[in-house]
Write a protein that holds these residues in place. Structure first.
Motif, PDB file in Angstrom:
ATOM      1  N   THR A 382       0.816  -1.226   0.000  1.00  0.00           N
ATOM      2  CA  THR A 382       0.000   0.000   0.000  1.00  0.00           C
ATOM      3  C   THR A 382       0.845   1.269   0.000  1.00  0.00           C
ATOM      4  OG1 THR A 382      -0.127  -0.037   2.436  1.00  0.00           O
ATOM      5  CG2 THR A 382      -1.892  -1.138   1.217  1.00  0.00           C
ATOM      6  N   LEU A 383       2.167   1.124  -0.067  1.00  0.00           N
ATOM      7  CA  LEU A 383       3.039   2.303  -0.027  1.00  0.00           C
ATOM      8  C   LEU A 383       2.891   3.117  -1.320  1.00  0.00           C
ATOM      9  CD1 LEU A 383       4.964   3.167   2.252  1.00  0.00           C
ATOM     10  CD2 LEU A 383       6.853   2.306   0.868  1.00  0.00           C
ATOM     11  N   GLU A 384       2.754   4.443  -1.165  1.00  0.00           N
ATOM     12  CA  GLU A 384       2.562   5.318  -2.318  1.00  0.00           C
ATOM     13  C   GLU A 384       3.810   6.130  -2.671  1.00  0.00           C
ATOM     14  OE1 GLU A 384      -0.866   7.733  -1.602  1.00  0.00           O
ATOM     15  OE2 GLU A 384      -2.121   6.008  -1.064  1.00  0.00           O
ATOM     16  N   SER A 385       4.647   6.427  -1.688  1.00  0.00           N
ATOM     17  CA  SER A 385       5.883   7.160  -1.983  1.00  0.00           C
ATOM     18  C   SER A 385       6.958   6.755  -0.988  1.00  0.00           C
ATOM     19  CB  SER A 385       5.653   8.674  -1.931  1.00  0.00           C
ATOM     20  OG  SER A 385       5.418   9.124  -0.606  1.00  0.00           O
ATOM     21  N   PHE A 386       8.203   6.748  -1.492  1.00  0.00           N
ATOM     22  CA  PHE A 386       9.351   6.417  -0.642  1.00  0.00           C
ATOM     23  C   PHE A 386      10.522   7.296  -1.076  1.00  0.00           C
ATOM     24  CE2 PHE A 386      13.332   4.188   0.134  1.00  0.00           C
ATOM     25  CZ  PHE A 386      13.231   3.920   1.491  1.00  0.00           C
ATOM     26  N   GLU A 405      11.562  -0.813 -11.829  1.00  0.00           N
ATOM     27  CA  GLU A 405      10.495  -1.765 -12.099  1.00  0.00           C
ATOM     28  C   GLU A 405       9.377  -1.625 -11.080  1.00  0.00           C
ATOM     29  OE1 GLU A 405       9.953  -4.615 -14.390  1.00  0.00           O
ATOM     30  OE2 GLU A 405      11.089  -3.118 -15.525  1.00  0.00           O
ATOM     31  N   LEU A 406       9.749  -1.500  -9.802  1.00  0.00           N
ATOM     32  CA  LEU A 406       8.744  -1.325  -8.753  1.00  0.00           C
ATOM     33  C   LEU A 406       7.963  -0.031  -8.958  1.00  0.00           C
ATOM     34  CD1 LEU A 406      10.579  -2.495  -5.504  1.00  0.00           C
ATOM     35  CD2 LEU A 406       8.394  -3.350  -6.348  1.00  0.00           C
ATOM     36  N   ALA A 407       8.682   1.035  -9.269  1.00  0.00           N
ATOM     37  CA  ALA A 407       8.031   2.326  -9.463  1.00  0.00           C
ATOM     38  C   ALA A 407       7.034   2.268 -10.609  1.00  0.00           C
ATOM     39  CB  ALA A 407       9.074   3.408  -9.710  1.00  0.00           C
ATOM     40  N   ASP A 408       7.432   1.617 -11.697  1.00  0.00           N
ATOM     41  CA  ASP A 408       6.564   1.585 -12.872  1.00  0.00           C
ATOM     42  C   ASP A 408       5.405   0.614 -12.703  1.00  0.00           C
ATOM     43  OD1 ASP A 408       8.215   3.421 -14.060  1.00  0.00           O
ATOM     44  OD2 ASP A 408       9.398   1.931 -15.162  1.00  0.00           O
ATOM     45  N   SER A 409       5.664  -0.542 -12.116  1.00  0.00           N
ATOM     46  CA  SER A 409       4.618  -1.567 -12.029  1.00  0.00           C
ATOM     47  C   SER A 409       3.621  -1.279 -10.911  1.00  0.00           C
ATOM     48  CB  SER A 409       5.249  -2.955 -11.813  1.00  0.00           C
ATOM     49  OG  SER A 409       5.955  -2.982 -10.578  1.00  0.00           O
ATOM     50  N   ARG A 410       4.093  -0.683  -9.814  1.00  0.00           N
ATOM     51  CA  ARG A 410       3.215  -0.441  -8.664  1.00  0.00           C
ATOM     52  C   ARG A 410       2.768   1.004  -8.562  1.00  0.00           C
ATOM     53  NH1 ARG A 410       5.388  -3.360  -4.240  1.00  0.00           N
ATOM     54  NH2 ARG A 410       4.371  -1.805  -2.919  1.00  0.00           N
ATOM     55  N   GLY A 411       3.334   1.884  -9.372  1.00  0.00           N
ATOM     56  CA  GLY A 411       2.949   3.287  -9.292  1.00  0.00           C
ATOM     57  C   GLY A 411       3.457   3.983  -8.050  1.00  0.00           C
ATOM     58  N   ILE A 412       4.572   3.499  -7.485  1.00  0.00           N
ATOM     59  CA  ILE A 412       5.154   4.115  -6.290  1.00  0.00           C
ATOM     60  C   ILE A 412       6.073   5.264  -6.711  1.00  0.00           C
ATOM     61  CG2 ILE A 412       6.492   3.721  -4.191  1.00  0.00           C
ATOM     62  CD1 ILE A 412       5.908   0.776  -4.438  1.00  0.00           C
ATOM     63  N   ASP A 413       5.972   6.374  -6.023  1.00  0.00           N
ATOM     64  CA  ASP A 413       6.880   7.501  -6.249  1.00  0.00           C
ATOM     65  C   ASP A 413       8.154   7.236  -5.442  1.00  0.00           C
ATOM     66  OD1 ASP A 413       8.133   9.885  -6.702  1.00  0.00           O
ATOM     67  OD2 ASP A 413       6.848  11.057  -5.354  1.00  0.00           O
ATOM     68  N   ILE A 414       9.236   6.858  -6.121  1.00  0.00           N
ATOM     69  CA  ILE A 414      10.491   6.492  -5.446  1.00  0.00           C
ATOM     70  C   ILE A 414      11.549   7.531  -5.760  1.00  0.00           C
ATOM     71  CG2 ILE A 414      12.305   4.758  -5.213  1.00  0.00           C
ATOM     72  CD1 ILE A 414      10.315   2.635  -6.066  1.00  0.00           C
ATOM     73  N   HIS A 415      12.192   8.034  -4.695  1.00  0.00           N
ATOM     74  CA  HIS A 415      13.302   8.972  -4.841  1.00  0.00           C
ATOM     75  C   HIS A 415      14.475   8.426  -4.031  1.00  0.00           C
ATOM     76  CE1 HIS A 415      15.196  13.092  -5.093  1.00  0.00           C
ATOM     77  NE2 HIS A 415      15.870  12.556  -4.094  1.00  0.00           N
ATOM     78  N   VAL A 416      15.604   8.253  -4.684  1.00  0.00           N
ATOM     79  CA  VAL A 416      16.836   7.841  -4.015  1.00  0.00           C
ATOM     80  C   VAL A 416      17.943   8.784  -4.451  1.00  0.00           C
ATOM     81  CG1 VAL A 416      18.547   6.013  -3.724  1.00  0.00           C
ATOM     82  CG2 VAL A 416      16.126   5.422  -3.888  1.00  0.00           C
TER      83      VAL A 416
END
Length: 433
Positions: A382-386, A405-416
Motif C-alpha cells: 500500500t506504499l505510495e511514496s518512498f 520496475e517497482l516504481a513503474d509496475s506499482r505506481g510508487i513515487d520512489i526517490h533515491v
C-alpha cells in the motif's frame, strides 16, 4: 437701578445674543459643509468612473486589495488604511466591510496609549469576525501587549508572537490569568540564541487556549533557571491536532533548535500531525507520551541529532515509539544511524499497517543498503511514496533496475539520492541516451 448695574445687565444680554448668533452660525456652517460634501459626491459621480461603481462592486475590489496580504499593518500607505484616505464615500465603504480588518500585524508595539487606541479601533471595525493578530520585534511593553490581547478577546482566532533577545517571555508579556477561548492557531517564534521560555510558559499558553487546533513553537530554547519541574501541572488538551516543535526546512540551522520537553507534561488524544526537531526527552518519556495520548496520529516527523544518544534515543527507541501509533500514514525520520534499523522495522507490514508515505534521511555519510530498500518496497503493497535522501551512495545498475520496475509496475513515487536529484531518473536518462 444704578448706571453701573444697568451697564452690566446690558453686557450680559449682549453676550447672550452673541452666543445665540454663534450657535446659529455654527449650525449653518455644519449644514453648508454637509451640502458641500453632497455636492462633491455628486460631482465625483459624474467625473470619476470609480465613484459611479455600485457599492457591492467597490466592496469586492476593496476585499481583493487585501486578499494577497497575509498580514495588514497600521500604515496609511497600505491597504486597508490607504482606502480611508481617498474620499468620504470610500471611507464609508471600507469601514462597512469587516473582512478588511480581520488581520493585523504590529511590529514592535509602541509605548504610546494612542497606538493601542488605534489598534482597538481596528479590532472594532472587524465587528466580531475571527481575528488574526501578529506581534513581532521588541515586545517589552507588557502592559500594552496584554491590553491589546485583551481587546481582541473572543475574536482572536490566530495569534503569532515573533520574539527577539529580550529575556524570558513572562518578563515581557504579562500572560497571568490570560485566556484565549476562541484561539485556533498559535505560532510562537524565537530569533534569539538565548532561552526565552521555560517549559511551564509553553504548557500554560496551551492551557489558556482550550479550543486550540494548531500550535507551532519555532526556534525555542527553554530555560530552567529558577524553574522547578514539579510545579508544572500536566495538561490534557482534547482539541489540539497539529503540534510542530521546530521547522523542518531549517533542520540544520542553529536557530532551529527546539525542545520536546513539553511532551512530558502533555496528553494529546486528538493529535494528527507531530514534528519534533530536538528530542531532549528520554526513551521512557517518549513512549509514555505516545502511550497515554494514544492519538490518531497521521503524520510524524522526527529529527534525531547526534547528541540525543545521551537521552537513550536510538533505533530501538524509535521502533518502540512507532509500534504504539498504528494509525500513522506519513513518516519522516532524519538522524544518524537510523536508516537500517528503520527499514528493517518497516519490512514487517503488521507494524504501521496504514503507512503510505516514507522519507528517510540518514543525515550522515553511509552506504545505503539497497537490499533493505527493495525488501521494504516489495513487502509494503500500500506504499505510495518512498524517499531515501542520500548524498554519496549511487546504487548499482541492478538496484536501479529493480527500483525502477517497482516504481513503474506499482505506481510508487520512489526517490533515491540527494534533495533535487533522483538517481533513478538520472539512470533513465542515461539509458535513454
Amino acid at each position: 437701578m444704578s448706571s453701573a448695574a444697568a451697564f452690566v445687565a446690558g453686557l450680559r444680554e449682549h453676550i447672550h445674543e452673541l452666543t445665540d448668533t454663534i450657535r446659529f452660525q455654527e449650525h449653518l456652517l455644519c449644514d453648508l459643509k454637509e451640502e458641500q460634501r453632497r455636492a462633491r459626491k455628486q460631482l465625483n459621480s459624474f467625473v470619476d468612473p470609480m465613484a459611479r461603481l455600485p457599492v457591492e462592486l467597490l466592496s469586492e475590489i476593496f476585499t481583493l486589495c487585501v486578499s494577497g496580504i497575509s498580514r495588514s499593518r497600521i500604515n496609511c500607505c497600505e491597504a486597508p488604511m490607504s482606502l480611508l484616505q481617498v474620499c468620504q464615500s470610500w471611507r464609508d465603504v471600507a469601514l462597512a466591510i469587516p473582512n478588511l480588518w480581520t488581520r493585523l500585524e504590529v511590529e514592535g508595539l509602541p509605548c504610546s496609549d494612542e497606538f493601542v487606541d488605534m489598534c482597538t479601533a481596528w479590532v472594532g471595525r472587524a465587528k466580531g469576525k475571527p481575528l488574526a493578530l501578529s506581534l513581532s520585534g521588541v515586545l517589552n511593553i507588557s502592559r500594552n501587549v496584554r491590553q491589546l490581547l485583551d481587546v481582541c478577546g473572543q475574536q482572536l482566532h490566530e495569534l503569532s508572537l515573533e520574539l527577539q533577545d529580550q529575556g524570558l517571555l513572562d518578563r515581557r508579556i504579562d500572560l497571568q490569568g490570560a485566556t484565549f477561548p476562541s484561539l485556533r492557531t498559535l505560532i510562537l517564534t524565537s530569533a534569539s540564541r538565548t532561552p526565552i521560555c521555560t517549559p511551564k510558559d509553553s504548557v500554560e499558553l496551551l492551557r489558556a487556549a482550550p479550543a486550540l487546533l494548531e500550535c507551532h513553537f519555532r526556534g525555542m530554547r527553554y530555560s530552567r533557571i529558577g524553574f522547578g519541574e514539579g510545579y508544572i501541572s500536566p495538561l490534557t488538551h482534547t482539541y489540539l491536532t497539529t503540534l510542530h516543535l521546530g521547522q523542518p526546512e531549517d533542520a540544520d540551522a542553529e536557530i532551529s533548535k527546539n525542545s520536546a520537553v513539553v511532551l512530558k507534561y502533555l496528553t494529546l488524544p486528538a493529535l494528527r500531525d507531530l514534528l519534533v526537531t530536538e528530542l531532549d526527552i528520554s526513551e521512557s518519556e517518549a513512549i509514555s507520551f505516545f502511550t497515554r495520548s494514544s492519538p490518531p496520529l497521521y503524520r510524524l516527523e522526527l529529527i534525531i541529532k547526534e547528541h540525543t544518544a545521551s537521552m537513550n534515543w536510538g533505533p530501538g527507541t524509535l521502533a518502540q515509539c512507532l509500534q504504539v501509533i498504528p494509525t500513522l500514514r506519513e513518516l519522516r525520520v532524519s538522524g544518524p544511524g537510523c536508516a537500517s534499523a528503520l527499514l528493517v522495522l518497516m519490512i514487517n507490514e503488521r507494524i504501521l499497517p496504514n503507512l503510505r508515505h516514507v522519507t528517510v534521511w540518514p543525515s550522515s555519510p553511509q552506504r545505503a543498503d539497497y537490499a533493505l530498500v527493495l525488501a521494504l518496497l516489495s513487502s509494503r503493497s500500500t506504499l505510495e511514496s518512498f524517499k531515501f535522501i542520500l548524498d554519496n551512495s549511487w546504487p548499482h545498475d541492478e538496484d536501479v533496475f529493480a527500483l525502477r520496475e517497482l516504481a513503474d509496475s506499482r505506481g510508487i513515487d520512489i526517490h533515491v539520492g540527494p534533495f533535487g536529484i533522483n538517481y533513478i531518473d538520472l539512470s533513465r536518462c542515461k539509458n535513454a541516451g
